[in-house]
Design an enzyme around this catalytic site. Sequence first.
Site, PDB file in Angstrom:
ATOM      1  N   GLU A  98      46.462  18.174 -53.218  1.00 44.14           N
ATOM      2  CA  GLU A  98      46.555  19.638 -52.589  1.00 44.14           C
ATOM      3  C   GLU A  98      48.068  20.446 -52.644  1.00 44.14           C
ATOM      4  OE1 GLU A  98      45.616  16.694 -51.290  1.00 44.14           O
ATOM      5  OE2 GLU A  98      44.455  16.950 -49.295  1.00 44.14           O
ATOM      6  N   CYS A 103      46.433  17.199 -45.264  1.00 42.65           N
ATOM      7  CA  CYS A 103      47.462  16.872 -44.218  1.00 42.65           C
ATOM      8  C   CYS A 103      48.284  18.192 -43.824  1.00 42.65           C
ATOM      9  CB  CYS A 103      48.284  15.628 -44.580  1.00 42.65           C
ATOM     10  SG  CYS A 103      49.571  16.119 -45.795  1.00 42.65           S
ATOM     11  N   HIS A 133      51.004  15.039 -53.198  1.00 38.49           N
ATOM     12  CA  HIS A 133      49.561  14.904 -52.856  1.00 38.49           C
ATOM     13  C   HIS A 133      48.773  16.188 -53.631  1.00 38.49           C
ATOM     14  CE1 HIS A 133      50.342  13.691 -48.265  1.00 38.49           C
ATOM     15  NE2 HIS A 133      51.016  12.927 -49.470  1.00 38.49           N
ATOM     16  N   CYS A 140      50.142  19.594 -46.818  1.00 37.72           N
ATOM     17  CA  CYS A 140      49.371  20.384 -47.711  1.00 37.72           C
ATOM     18  C   CYS A 140      48.517  21.507 -47.112  1.00 37.72           C
ATOM     19  CB  CYS A 140      48.162  19.270 -48.229  1.00 37.72           C
ATOM     20  SG  CYS A 140      48.707  17.940 -49.167  1.00 37.72           S
TER      21      CYS A 140
END
Length: 167
Positions: A63, A91, A61, A94
């Site tokens: 992030e 999420c 991801h 992250c």
Amino acid sequence: MSEQERLNNTDLAMMQKVIAMANGLAEDGVHPFAALLVDSEGSVLMEQGNAYLPDRDMTGHAERVLMTRASKAWRPDFLAGCTMYVSAEPCCMCAGSAYWAGLGRIVYGLSEHRLKNITGNHPENPTLDLPCRQVFDSGQREVEVIGPVLEDDAAKVHEVFWQKHGQ
């Protein structure tokens, strides 16, 4: 003070930039998630797109990858004065990476709840409908969260991308 009142011109400009980054990723067939790390003076320190491809890294991801890079470059006391702008709400993975890195502030576009409604149970993005605020509220230090911001703009790229890249 309301969330909208806490936004400044830099916040809006960076949100437009990160949403444009997500649109560019989608055009290249990459999951349309993007993140920017900005210092207290408004200078962009790092940019990161989703890193699912080419290795199909489910933890890639934007992030999380950005926070890993940032925590290797700066200590938490510096990152506490920084903001991460993200095209979609972080999420729990992250959010955890931002917490552990020491980030002070997050501004996001598309909410996890709305993203889950858009993606459904897509095998490449089984979205958790868990607000990042809930993750941060479980911690021992404050992370300021502002969002959703420009959510309709942030949602458009996902509505097109996930329909095109159906299950």
